[in-house]
Design an enzyme around this catalytic site. Structure first.
Site, PDB file in Angstrom:
ATOM      1  N   SER A 106      36.229   3.318 -33.978  1.00  0.00           N
ATOM      2  CA  SER A 106      36.421   2.629 -35.245  1.00  0.00           C
ATOM      3  C   SER A 106      37.874   2.670 -35.719  1.00  0.00           C
ATOM      4  O   SER A 106      38.751   2.121 -35.077  1.00  0.00           O
ATOM      5  CB  SER A 106      35.470   3.213 -36.293  1.00  0.00           C
ATOM      6  OG  SER A 106      35.476   2.478 -37.485  1.00  0.00           O
ATOM      7  N   ASP A 245      39.351  -3.257 -39.332  1.00  0.00           N
ATOM      8  CA  ASP A 245      39.747  -2.054 -38.600  1.00  0.00           C
ATOM      9  C   ASP A 245      39.487  -2.267 -37.111  1.00  0.00           C
ATOM     10  O   ASP A 245      39.165  -3.375 -36.675  1.00  0.00           O
ATOM     11  CB  ASP A 245      39.016  -0.819 -39.138  1.00  0.00           C
ATOM     12  CG  ASP A 245      37.522  -0.854 -38.876  1.00  0.00           C
ATOM     13  OD1 ASP A 245      36.984  -1.959 -38.699  1.00  0.00           O
ATOM     14  OD2 ASP A 245      36.889   0.221 -38.846  1.00  0.00           O
ATOM     15  N   ASP A 247      37.204  -1.682 -34.928  1.00  0.00           N
ATOM     16  CA  ASP A 247      35.969  -2.283 -34.423  1.00  0.00           C
ATOM     17  C   ASP A 247      35.408  -3.339 -35.363  1.00  0.00           C
ATOM     18  O   ASP A 247      34.293  -3.824 -35.172  1.00  0.00           O
ATOM     19  CB  ASP A 247      34.916  -1.220 -34.116  1.00  0.00           C
ATOM     20  CG  ASP A 247      34.366  -0.534 -35.356  1.00  0.00           C
ATOM     21  OD1 ASP A 247      35.070  -0.510 -36.392  1.00  0.00           O
ATOM     22  OD2 ASP A 247      33.238  -0.015 -35.305  1.00  0.00           O
ATOM     23  N   ASP A 249      34.291  -3.494 -38.461  1.00  0.00           N
ATOM     24  CA  ASP A 249      33.181  -3.361 -39.408  1.00  0.00           C
ATOM     25  C   ASP A 249      33.673  -3.010 -40.812  1.00  0.00           C
ATOM     26  O   ASP A 249      32.886  -2.923 -41.749  1.00  0.00           O
ATOM     27  CB  ASP A 249      32.138  -2.346 -38.924  1.00  0.00           C
ATOM     28  CG  ASP A 249      32.676  -0.930 -38.793  1.00  0.00           C
ATOM     29  OD1 ASP A 249      33.896  -0.724 -38.978  1.00  0.00           O
ATOM     30  OD2 ASP A 249      31.873  -0.018 -38.490  1.00  0.00           O
TER      31      ASP A 249
END
Length: 449
Positions: A106, A245, A247, A249
């Site tokens: 992430s 960010d 990833d 999400d």
């Protein structure tokens, strides 16, 4: 039974250090595959799993390890390549697969990586399935016979499928024509997806953070470093900016003046928009949600509930209450009538549709909402450090609580993804909040950690 490996957002850590090692990840794939073949929760006797990843250089190694583990358990694998976490959730559900797996840490730096799973319904795994996987990890890894081994193949046009899904969450009667938008992809998983979504809806798009090299994910770009977006918006005289960010999400947004708006503020704007066209029975935030948002929602007769920090817990409360909107200040925003999980691109589209409907600019939407000063200090500690046993910290917390009274609040918690203790103080005065937060953080010394 407590979890040994799974945290609030899958399994995460530094690459090369247990558990983020090739041998463990292979065993994890095997264990998850065995659970899939033995239970009806996620699939049938011959499951198929989708594996996506972000742009970290370690993703290649971990992808190969996962693939080998699943194949040894007799599970077929689809490989999507770089793909946002919410895209894997969507594609798993849309393609009627048994589960989805994302290789990503992430918002963490490139040295870290992690593994997170989605169910066949595109949601986080139920607790009982995570515990079953952990139990299987304690057993010896074996291998099915050659005629039952899993196979792997590439999923064609995964990007195109997901782009169309994102666009479908934006009202068909609206478009983004006339808007100049800077999109910061954090050199992450959405680098070749997010700019296309907004461009195909009519916006003039200026992408930044869209040249990943395996090492620059989240590096001075993206939702955790929005200064780059603020500078780009002003330099390009754009109407607004969108930051994701690694990833994709999380979401942060920037107005034409370069001012940053976090998840709390964007969630409030979504509520205002939904109220203009319907009803909003309630909203779920977290223990970190700014008090100003809670009070503003109450003035609108919208119920508000706080969950533990983590989109997993926000989602749990939303389902229990039957509510559709929730989120965190960090930028994890949930619109359950649009997607099963937090999605930075989809959330941005909900904000943009609100702007289109009310005819206002981003800064104009927040003229009547002023957040209370909130100071967050992250203190690095040893893994497993229990801050509640720090007598000096607990004594200082009692003093700070007494000083704040009903004019602020304190929240101390351990990070669910990193060896950090997060100290947050919220007060009506920024200087007071900063001073008190520093006093608390100073009690967590390297010696005590």
């Amino acid at each position: 039974m407590t979890r040994k490996y799974f945290g609030t957002d899958g399994i995460r850590g530094k690459v090369g250090v247990s558990p983020i090692t090739p041998d463990f990840v292979m065993r994890l794939g095997y264990a998850a595959g065995k659970v899939l073949t033995q239970t009806d929760v996620l699939g049938g006797s011959k499951p198929t799993v989708l594996i996506g990843k972000d742009t970290r250089v370690s993703g290649y190694m971990l992808e190969a390890s996962l693939e080998a583990g699943f194949a040894a358990a007799g599970v077929d694998v689809m490989l999507s390549g770089p793909m946002p976490t919410p895209a894997v959730a969507y594609l798993t559900r849309a393609l009627r697969l048994s589960a989805g797996v994302v290789i990503s840490a992430s918002h963490n730096p490139y040295e870290d990586n992690g593994i997170k799973f989605f169910s066949a319904q595109g949601t986080k795994l139920p607790d009982e399935v995570e515990l079953a996987i952990e139990a299987e990890l304690e057993r010896e890894m074996q291998c099915v016979s050659s005629d039952h081994l899993g196979k792997a193949h590439r999923l064609r046009d995964a990007n195109g499928r997901y782009i169309e899904f994102c666009k479908s969450t934006f009202p068909a009667e609206l478009d983004l024509r006339g808007l100049k938008i800077v999109v910061d992809c954090a050199n992450g998983a959405a680098y070749d997806i997010a700019p296309h979504v907004f461009h195909e809806l009519g916006a003039e798009v200026i992408p930044i953070g869209n040249h990943p090299n395996g090492f620059n994910i989240n590096d001075k770009v993206g939702a955790t470093a929005p200064d780059a977006l603020s500078l780009a918006v002003r330099a390009n005289h754009a109407d607004l900016g969108i930051a994701l960010d690694g990833d994709a999400d999380r979401l942060m947004m920037v107005d034409k003046n370069g001012k940053v708006y976090d998840g709390d503020q964007l969630l409030y704007l979504m509520v205002i928009d939904r109220l203009a066209i319907g009803t909003v029975p309630g909203v779920v935030g977290t223990l970190m949600t700014n008090m100003a948002v809670e009070l503003a929602l109450k003035e609108l007769d919208v119920d508000f509930a706080r969950a533990k920090v983590g989109d997993r817990y926000v989602l749990e409360q939303m389902r229990e209450r039957g509510w559709l909107l929730g989120g965190e200040g960090s930028g994890h925003l949930l619109c359950l009538d649009k997607h099963t999980t937090g999605d930075g691109i989809v959330s941005a589209l909900q904000v943009l549709s609100a702007l289109r409907r009310n005819g206002k600019s981003l800064d104009e939407c927040f003229e009547n909402l002023e957040l209370f000063p909130q100071v967050l200090i992250n203190v690095k500690v040893s893994p497993g450090f229990e801050w509640q046993n720090n007598e000096m910290l607990m004594l200082e917390k009692s003093r700070v609580d007494a000083e704040l009274g009903n004019k602020g609040r304190v929240l101390i918690r351990a990070s669910g993804t990193e060896p950090l203790i997060r100290v947050m103080v919220e007060a009506f005065d920024a200087e007071v909040a900063n001073t008190l937060a520093r006093r608390l953080a100073d009690c967590i010394t390297p010696k005590s950690a």
